[in-house]
Design an enzyme around this catalytic site. Sequence first.
Site, PDB file in Angstrom:
ATOM      1  N   TYR A  75       0.819  -1.199   0.000  1.00 23.74           N
ATOM      2  CA  TYR A  75       0.000   0.000   0.000  1.00 23.74           C
ATOM      3  C   TYR A  75       0.854   1.249   0.000  1.00 23.74           C
ATOM      4  CZ  TYR A  75       0.763   0.969   5.017  1.00 23.74           C
ATOM      5  OH  TYR A  75       1.319   1.288   6.224  1.00 23.74           O
ATOM      6  N   LYS A 115       6.443  -2.060   1.985  1.00 20.98           N
ATOM      7  CA  LYS A 115       5.250  -1.484   2.636  1.00 20.98           C
ATOM      8  C   LYS A 115       4.058  -2.419   2.450  1.00 20.98           C
ATOM      9  CE  LYS A 115       3.097   3.096   3.112  1.00 20.98           C
ATOM     10  NZ  LYS A 115       3.160   3.213   4.566  1.00 20.98           N
ATOM     11  N   GLU A 161      11.740   2.267  14.538  1.00 23.72           N
ATOM     12  CA  GLU A 161      10.904   3.384  14.057  1.00 23.72           C
ATOM     13  C   GLU A 161       9.645   3.421  14.910  1.00 23.72           C
ATOM     14  OE1 GLU A 161       9.760   2.620   9.946  1.00 23.72           O
ATOM     15  OE2 GLU A 161       9.716   0.479  10.338  1.00 23.72           O
ATOM     16  N   LEU A 170      10.937   1.206   7.327  1.00 18.30           N
ATOM     17  CA  LEU A 170      10.383   1.650   6.050  1.00 18.30           C
ATOM     18  C   LEU A 170      11.141   2.905   5.597  1.00 18.30           C
ATOM     19  CD1 LEU A 170       7.922   1.014   4.112  1.00 18.30           C
ATOM     20  CD2 LEU A 170       6.919   3.074   5.100  1.00 18.30           C
TER      21      LEU A 170
HETATM   22  N1  PMP Z   1       7.531   3.742   9.033  1.00 13.91           N
HETATM   23  C1  PMP Z   1       6.399   3.045   9.059  1.00 13.91           C
HETATM   24  C2  PMP Z   1       6.376   1.718   9.728  1.00 13.91           C
HETATM   25  C3  PMP Z   1       5.234   3.567   8.461  1.00 13.91           C
HETATM   26  O1  PMP Z   1       4.094   2.856   8.484  1.00 13.91           O
HETATM   27  C4  PMP Z   1       5.282   4.852   7.865  1.00 13.91           C
HETATM   28  C5  PMP Z   1       4.069   5.481   7.246  1.00 13.91           C
HETATM   29  N2  PMP Z   1       3.296   4.634   6.530  1.00 13.91           N
HETATM   30  C6  PMP Z   1       6.506   5.541   7.868  1.00 13.91           C
HETATM   31  C7  PMP Z   1       7.611   4.958   8.467  1.00 13.91           C
HETATM   32  C8  PMP Z   1       6.619   6.901   7.243  1.00 13.91           C
HETATM   33  O2  PMP Z   1       6.648   6.831   5.851  1.00 13.91           O
HETATM   34  P1  PMP Z   1       6.126   8.039   4.939  1.00 13.91           P
HETATM   35  O3  PMP Z   1       6.899   9.238   5.353  1.00 13.91           O
HETATM   36  O4  PMP Z   1       6.443   7.612   3.558  1.00 13.91           O
HETATM   37  O5  PMP Z   1       4.668   8.160   5.220  1.00 13.91           O
END
Ligand code: PMP
Length: 280
Positions: A33, A144, A176, A200
């Site tokens: 996603y 993701k 994270e 991620l």
């Molecule tokens: N880490 C994780 C585990 C996440 O789910 C997300 C957001 N979906 C992020 C980091 C941040 O990613 P982004 O800045 O692309 O939203």
Amino acid sequence: MSRTVYINGAFVPEEEAQVSIFDRGFLFADAVYEVTAVLDGKLLEFDGHMARLARSLGELEMECPLTRGELLEVHRELVERNGVEQGGVYLQVTRGAADRDFVFPKNAPQTMVMFTQARPLTGEKKGLKVISTPDIRWGRRDIKTVQLLAASMSKMAAKKQGKDDAWLVEDGFVTEGSSNNTYIVKDNKLVTRHLSNSILPGITRAAVLKLVAELDMEIEERPFTVEEVKQADEAFMTAATSFVCPVVEMDGTAISDGVPGPIAKRLNEIYIEEARKSAI
Ligand code: PMP
């Protein structure tokens, strides 16, 4: 009011969108996603999100059912039809429906759905209170995927303690947040975990690190501990629809004086300013 959503080529009222019980997204979390933020009715960091989508799909040997141009068209159409000024567009691609088997099916038509979520993204940010909790997720967090149960459980653990979010810890270091990338500031140096399979690669993270480099602030990409968070001058997290969000407490300990710090605030302002410039 019912939203208009997108499913496999059609725009339909949300009540009419249906996916098979045999869909591998449902049975195996065999799906990826993206969430792209919407500000002033425009998409932020669209190309970054679509590039990560392509990478996630590639890592799982899946194709992308639509081209970049088609993806942009559907995103824009949904934003317009639903009158979204601020919020996000959620996109999910699954390997499709096939009789239940651990082996990937051949030629199953993939499922692609997209929907909007309207919510205010700008305005004063209150500092988040977070807890630390063991990172029990799988080993390919760089992809993701929709297998978000561990993240959801960590968020619930925080909520049950009256806190806002959970920062995940593995081998003594923060990986994270439950759904965001994490940072500390110490002596005017920004510390955030380096990219690997453990986290991620946030699209907001990449943009913010670029801005920080332009501010001539030093960046250290390395793991940090919960103790370092407690001792930090500032802490914050980033995510597509949160931008840069200050964190003011870790496991009951106030970070610095327990109020949002100036660097997180400034970075949030600059991030929004820059993201607006390249919004499409
Ligand atoms: N880490 C994780 C585990 C996440 O789910 C997300 C957001 N979906 C992020 C980091 C941040 O990613 P982004 O800045 O692309 O939203």
